[in-house]
Design an enzyme around this catalytic site. Structure first.
Site, mmCIF file in Angstrom:
data_model
loop_
_atom_site.group_PDB
_atom_site.id
_atom_site.type_symbol
_atom_site.label_atom_id
_atom_site.label_comp_id
_atom_site.label_asym_id
_atom_site.label_seq_id
_atom_site.Cartn_x
_atom_site.Cartn_y
_atom_site.Cartn_z
ATOM 1 N N ALA A 1 0.871 -1.170 0.000
ATOM 2 C CA ALA A 1 0.000 0.000 0.000
ATOM 3 C C ALA A 1 0.911 1.224 0.000
ATOM 4 O O ALA A 1 2.059 1.154 0.455
ATOM 5 C CB ALA A 1 -0.876 -0.015 1.241
ATOM 6 N N GLY B 1 0.459 -4.887 0.998
ATOM 7 C CA GLY B 1 -0.747 -4.900 0.158
ATOM 8 C C GLY B 1 -0.525 -5.597 -1.177
ATOM 9 O O GLY B 1 -1.476 -6.080 -1.789
ATOM 10 N N GLU C 1 -0.944 -9.164 -0.382
ATOM 11 C CA GLU C 1 -2.371 -9.336 -0.082
ATOM 12 C C GLU C 1 -3.192 -9.349 -1.380
ATOM 13 O O GLU C 1 -4.157 -10.101 -1.505
ATOM 14 C CB GLU C 1 -2.842 -8.223 0.870
ATOM 15 C CG GLU C 1 -2.253 -8.411 2.278
ATOM 16 C CD GLU C 1 -2.520 -7.224 3.187
ATOM 17 O OE1 GLU C 1 -2.123 -6.094 2.824
ATOM 18 O OE2 GLU C 1 -3.120 -7.421 4.255
ATOM 19 N N GLU D 1 4.561 -5.308 7.452
ATOM 20 C CA GLU D 1 3.851 -4.259 8.189
ATOM 21 C C GLU D 1 4.348 -4.043 9.615
ATOM 22 O O GLU D 1 4.398 -2.903 10.090
ATOM 23 C CB GLU D 1 2.338 -4.554 8.203
ATOM 24 C CG GLU D 1 1.635 -4.234 6.897
ATOM 25 C CD GLU D 1 1.688 -5.378 5.886
ATOM 26 O OE1 GLU D 1 2.444 -6.348 6.101
ATOM 27 O OE2 GLU D 1 0.972 -5.288 4.879
HETATM 28 N N1 COA Z 1 4.612 3.053 -0.689
HETATM 29 C C1 COA Z 1 4.999 4.187 -1.252
HETATM 30 N N2 COA Z 1 6.097 4.299 -2.021
HETATM 31 C C2 COA Z 1 6.825 3.193 -2.222
HETATM 32 C C3 COA Z 1 6.486 1.953 -1.645
HETATM 33 C C4 COA Z 1 5.313 1.901 -0.844
HETATM 34 N N3 COA Z 1 4.888 0.787 -0.290
HETATM 35 N N4 COA Z 1 7.405 1.043 -1.992
HETATM 36 C C5 COA Z 1 8.300 1.677 -2.783
HETATM 37 N N5 COA Z 1 7.958 2.981 -2.914
HETATM 38 C C6 COA Z 1 8.650 4.028 -3.667
HETATM 39 C C7 COA Z 1 9.872 4.540 -2.917
HETATM 40 O O1 COA Z 1 9.502 5.508 -1.958
HETATM 41 C C8 COA Z 1 10.658 5.101 -4.059
HETATM 42 O O2 COA Z 1 10.110 6.360 -4.418
HETATM 43 P P1 COA Z 1 11.074 7.639 -4.712
HETATM 44 O O3 COA Z 1 11.949 7.191 -5.865
HETATM 45 O O4 COA Z 1 10.139 8.727 -5.071
HETATM 46 O O5 COA Z 1 11.857 7.848 -3.457
HETATM 47 C C9 COA Z 1 10.392 4.145 -5.184
HETATM 48 O O6 COA Z 1 9.176 3.480 -4.856
HETATM 49 C C10 COA Z 1 11.470 3.093 -5.383
HETATM 50 O O7 COA Z 1 11.646 2.413 -4.162
HETATM 51 P P2 COA Z 1 13.069 2.244 -3.435
HETATM 52 O O8 COA Z 1 12.799 2.006 -1.978
HETATM 53 O O9 COA Z 1 13.962 3.357 -3.801
HETATM 54 O O10 COA Z 1 13.581 0.906 -4.144
HETATM 55 P P3 COA Z 1 14.624 -0.145 -3.547
HETATM 56 O O11 COA Z 1 14.978 -1.049 -4.668
HETATM 57 O O12 COA Z 1 15.729 0.540 -2.826
HETATM 58 O O13 COA Z 1 13.801 -0.982 -2.443
HETATM 59 C C11 COA Z 1 11.863 -2.162 -1.586
HETATM 60 C C12 COA Z 1 12.709 -1.802 -2.839
HETATM 61 C C13 COA Z 1 10.625 -2.909 -2.093
HETATM 62 C C14 COA Z 1 12.684 -3.085 -0.681
HETATM 63 C C15 COA Z 1 11.473 -0.865 -0.835
HETATM 64 O O14 COA Z 1 10.917 0.040 -1.776
HETATM 65 C C16 COA Z 1 10.475 -1.061 0.265
HETATM 66 O O15 COA Z 1 10.836 -1.571 1.331
HETATM 67 N N6 COA Z 1 9.203 -0.644 0.055
HETATM 68 C C17 COA Z 1 8.201 -0.666 1.073
HETATM 69 C C18 COA Z 1 7.697 -2.074 1.288
HETATM 70 C C19 COA Z 1 6.651 -2.095 2.391
HETATM 71 O O16 COA Z 1 6.936 -1.884 3.545
HETATM 72 N N7 COA Z 1 5.408 -2.402 1.988
HETATM 73 C C20 COA Z 1 4.326 -2.538 2.910
HETATM 74 C C21 COA Z 1 3.559 -1.288 3.028
HETATM 75 S S1 COA Z 1 2.245 -1.475 4.190
#
Ligand code: COA
Length: 258
Positions: A64, A110, A113, A133
């Protein structure tokens, strides 16, 4: 549909979540658009199966959209989870056409999910799945606590949720979270192969099977009773008459409702 791409491949519709810069994170607009797309596809007689995937090669859906909810109150959070479950996650599970998740990369929070609300999951070898989460101080809100336990078992669900860790595609296959794992360049072909196999069968009977299987997971319903009811109702359908007649005449069935 600014956050989605829709493509048809024969009788299969591909719904592609198209926010690659945000790793296809589900914001409210994307959830609404997905809801509309699934509803439209489910009413379209030319669509027999649906594939949901993410654009790009890195992510299915990375969760999400955290930027949208980090300041929410309890009431707003409740509305977010309830509305999302109602209009999308439950909707997909109850869709009376097969919905396949083509998990082409990160499927987190999400995103996992969403994949778990689909009827079938196929992952590419680079996919990583998890419910992170609790690392954000919250729990899954789009059905993850329930569907992960249903698919992978309670112990695996507890471990994945408590550790907030990611598992690779082969581990997801081993615990029943995904049905198949293939190389990324074969992912769509594998999903289309599965949908093609299903399209030869009675769509009316497939819809009945979806209702019967789902019934076993609904509080207060008896899945075995639902199965008896759906089994019996099949006998009044043209598809049943054609399917059984074709078998006895040693020919391929041509289902009237397909
Ligand atoms: N919500 C909002 N933005 C998200 C996102 C999320 N769940 N997951 C990734 N993004 C965005 C990042 O903020 C980034 O945006 P920016 O370039 O404007 O800063 C972009 O997507 C790329 O992500 P980034 O984190 O730079 O890529 P990465 O390869 O370094 O890491 C992940 C990949 C998936 C490990 C990391 O993005 C992450 O941990 N995301 C969140 C996962 C999460 O906790 N999901 C559950 C949410 S309830």
């Amino acid at each position: 549909m600014s956050n989605l791409l829709i493509e048809n491949s024969g009788t299969t519709q591909k719904i592609i979540i198209n926010r690659p810069d945000k790793l296809n994170a589900l914001n409210r607009d994307t959830i609404k658009e997905l809801s509309t797309a699934i509803t439209t596809a489910s009413k379209d007689d030319n669509v027999k199966a649906i594939i949901i995937t993410g654009s790009g090669e890195k992510a299915f859906v990375a969760g999400a959209d955290i930027s949208e909810f980090n300041t929410y109150s309890i009431e707003e959070a409740k509305d977010l989870a309830k509305n999302g479950q109602d209009i999308l996650f439950d909707l997909i599970e109850k869709t009376e056409k097969p919905v396949i998740a083509a998990v082409n990369g990160f499927a987190l929070g999400g995103g996992l999910e969403l994949a778990m609300s689909c009827h079938i999951r196929v992952a590419s070898t680079n996919a990583k799945m998890g419910l992170p989460e609790v690392s954000l101080g919250v729990i899954p809100g789009y059905g993850g606590t329930q569907r992960l336990a249903q698919l992978a078992g309670k112990g695996k669900a507890f471990e994945l949720i408590f550790t907030a860790g990611m598992i690779k595609a082969d581990a997801a296959l081993a615990c029943g979270l995904v049905n198949h794992v293939v190389e990324q360049d074969q992912l769509m072909d594998k999903c289309l192969e599965i949908s093609q196999k299903m399209s030869n069968n009675s769509s009316v009977a497939i819809a009945a099977a979806i209702r019967a299987v789902n019934s076993g997971y609904v509080d207060g319903e008896n899945g075995f009773d639902k199965e008896i009811e759906e089994f019996a109702n099949s006998f009044a359908t043209g598809d049943f008459k054609e399917g059984t007649t074709a078998f006895l005449e040693k020919r391929k069935a041509n289902f009237p409702n397909n």
